[in-house]
Design an enzyme around this catalytic site. Structure first.
Site, PDB file in Angstrom:
ATOM      1  N   TYR A 195      -8.665 -13.543 -25.962  1.00 50.37           N
ATOM      2  CA  TYR A 195      -9.703 -13.569 -24.937  1.00 50.37           C
ATOM      3  C   TYR A 195      -9.912 -14.997 -24.424  1.00 50.37           C
ATOM      4  O   TYR A 195     -10.263 -15.906 -25.192  1.00 50.37           O
ATOM      5  CB  TYR A 195     -11.017 -13.004 -25.458  1.00 50.37           C
ATOM      6  N   PRO A 225     -16.975   1.067 -22.044  1.00 50.53           N
ATOM      7  CA  PRO A 225     -17.862   2.227 -22.048  1.00 50.53           C
ATOM      8  C   PRO A 225     -18.724   2.356 -20.794  1.00 50.53           C
ATOM      9  O   PRO A 225     -19.193   3.453 -20.483  1.00 50.53           O
ATOM     10  CB  PRO A 225     -18.729   2.002 -23.287  1.00 50.53           C
ATOM     11  N   LEU A 226     -18.942   1.253 -20.084  1.00 54.24           N
ATOM     12  CA  LEU A 226     -19.755   1.308 -18.868  1.00 54.24           C
ATOM     13  C   LEU A 226     -18.922   1.612 -17.628  1.00 54.24           C
ATOM     14  O   LEU A 226     -19.442   1.638 -16.508  1.00 54.24           O
ATOM     15  CB  LEU A 226     -20.509  -0.015 -18.679  1.00 54.24           C
ATOM     16  N   ALA A 227     -17.609   1.849 -17.838  1.00 50.68           N
ATOM     17  CA  ALA A 227     -16.707   2.218 -16.739  1.00 50.68           C
ATOM     18  C   ALA A 227     -16.767   1.209 -15.600  1.00 50.68           C
ATOM     19  O   ALA A 227     -16.761   1.573 -14.422  1.00 50.68           O
ATOM     20  CB  ALA A 227     -17.027   3.627 -16.236  1.00 50.68           C
ATOM     21  N   GLY A 253     -19.076  -0.382 -14.384  1.00 46.17           N
ATOM     22  CA  GLY A 253     -20.265  -0.278 -13.554  1.00 46.17           C
ATOM     23  C   GLY A 253     -20.189   0.736 -12.432  1.00 46.17           C
ATOM     24  O   GLY A 253     -21.075   0.785 -11.577  1.00 46.17           O
TER      25      GLY A 253
END
Length: 326
Positions: A64, A234-236, A238
């Site tokens: 990262y 998990p939030l796709a 936004g």
């Protein structure tokens, strides 16, 4: 639906139900770019927002921002030394980008894993990782060699627990057969938009199953073995919680509209609804939220306690699926 302990908690690891993913710390992914004062400020604010809503687990990877994400986080920890004993640190290794030695590749050799962990610990400024994940499957893996790395890291106290990312049950079982250590986490892409983990189950003996790449039986295996399923993305990105819908499909627009309606009815945020949809699943999915925007982090707070009823859960799934169930 009631909130049940997630698998990590049942193993005695006091992990929060949400994880802060630290991929966006440290700026760009150019190793030659310097870490700036702004990057450190961003790290402090993201950590503060996460702690404020009860997050105590933080997810990293050696790649990262070319290691700069871990350095930023490590500096924040250095400024608050008492915090290390209160949080759970997880990082990943196994991906190697193109360099003078070779092309983009995966590497589960003993030497690479051990060197990677030493680098992770140095950048984070800590003596141990709570959990190390092997990042993506290495098709050339020698499970006996990988096991030697795991045993060395465990014996030295540098890593307390092990897991994987983006792996099927067969790949996990092969590694576990030699390692002598349980793999307690599998981190996979799962969200209201990336719902292959459900489609695999409902599409058995259906024509729609042919294009689904989510490995069949994986959800059931993780539940049987008490392996913590973590969701990346998990939030796709936004797409259901405020991002522009220009050019998106009708099903995306319809799902975003339904998310907004549920958020209003339940007196919460769109982010909390999207995450709660995942967390309502009985497998005890642990979302790794990838934003480091403090306001978006805070918007996820209610997801830790919000659970959808069966009807609302299916309304969202059917909307995101864009077709009727079989």
């Amino acid at each position: 639906m009631t909130t049940k302990p997630i698998p990590l908690q049942t193993r005695g690891i006091p992990a929060s139900q949400l994880v802060l993913g630290c991929m966006r710390l440290g700026g760009d992914w150019n190793a030659r770019s310097a870490i700036t004062a702004e990057h450190y400020r961003q790290g402090r604010e993201a950590l503060d927002a996460a702690l404020e809503i009860g997050i105590n687990m933080f997810d990293h990877a050696d790649i990262y921002a070319a290691g700069k994400a871990e350095r930023v986080f490590g500096q924040v920890l250095k400024e608050r030394p008492s915090l290390r004993g209160e949080i759970i640190l997880q990082s990943k290794c196994g991906i190697r980008f193109a360099d003078e030695e070779g092309p983009h590749r995966f590497d589960f050799t003993e030497g690479h894993i051990v060197r990677s962990v030493d680098g992770i610990l140095e950048r984070l400024g800590t003596e141990y990782l709570d959990i190390l994940l092997l990042h993506r499957p290495d098709p050339l893996v020698d499970p006996e060699e990988t096991a030697r790395a795991i045993q060395r890291l465990k014996a030295s106290g540098k890593v307390r627990h092990f897991g994987v990312s983006n792996m099927s049950q067969g790949q996990i079982r092969l590694l576990a057969a030699y390692s002598g250590e349980p793999f307690i986490v599998n981190q996979l892409e799962m969200s209201l938009r990336k719902h292959g983990f459900l489609d695999t189950a409902i599409s058995v003996n259906q024509e729609t199953a042919r294009d689904n790449v989510f490995p069949e039986g994986s959800m059931e295996y993780m539940r049987l073995e008490n392996i913590q399923l973590q969701s990346w993305g998990p939030l796709a990105q936004g797409i259901y919680s405020g991002r522009s819908l220009e050019g998106q499909s009708e099903s995306v627009a319809a799902t975003a509209k339904l998310v907004a309606e549920l958020a209003e009815r339940l007196d919460t945020t769109a982010e909390a609804v999207v995450l709660a949809w995942l967390m309502t699943h009985p497998a005890g999915i642990q979302p790794v939220i990838g934003t480091v925007n403090p306001e978006r982090i805070r918007a996820c707070k209610d997801a830790a306690t919000l659970r959808l009823d069966r009807e609302d859960w299916y309304r969202l799934y059917t909307a995101a699926l864009g077709r009727n169930l079989p």
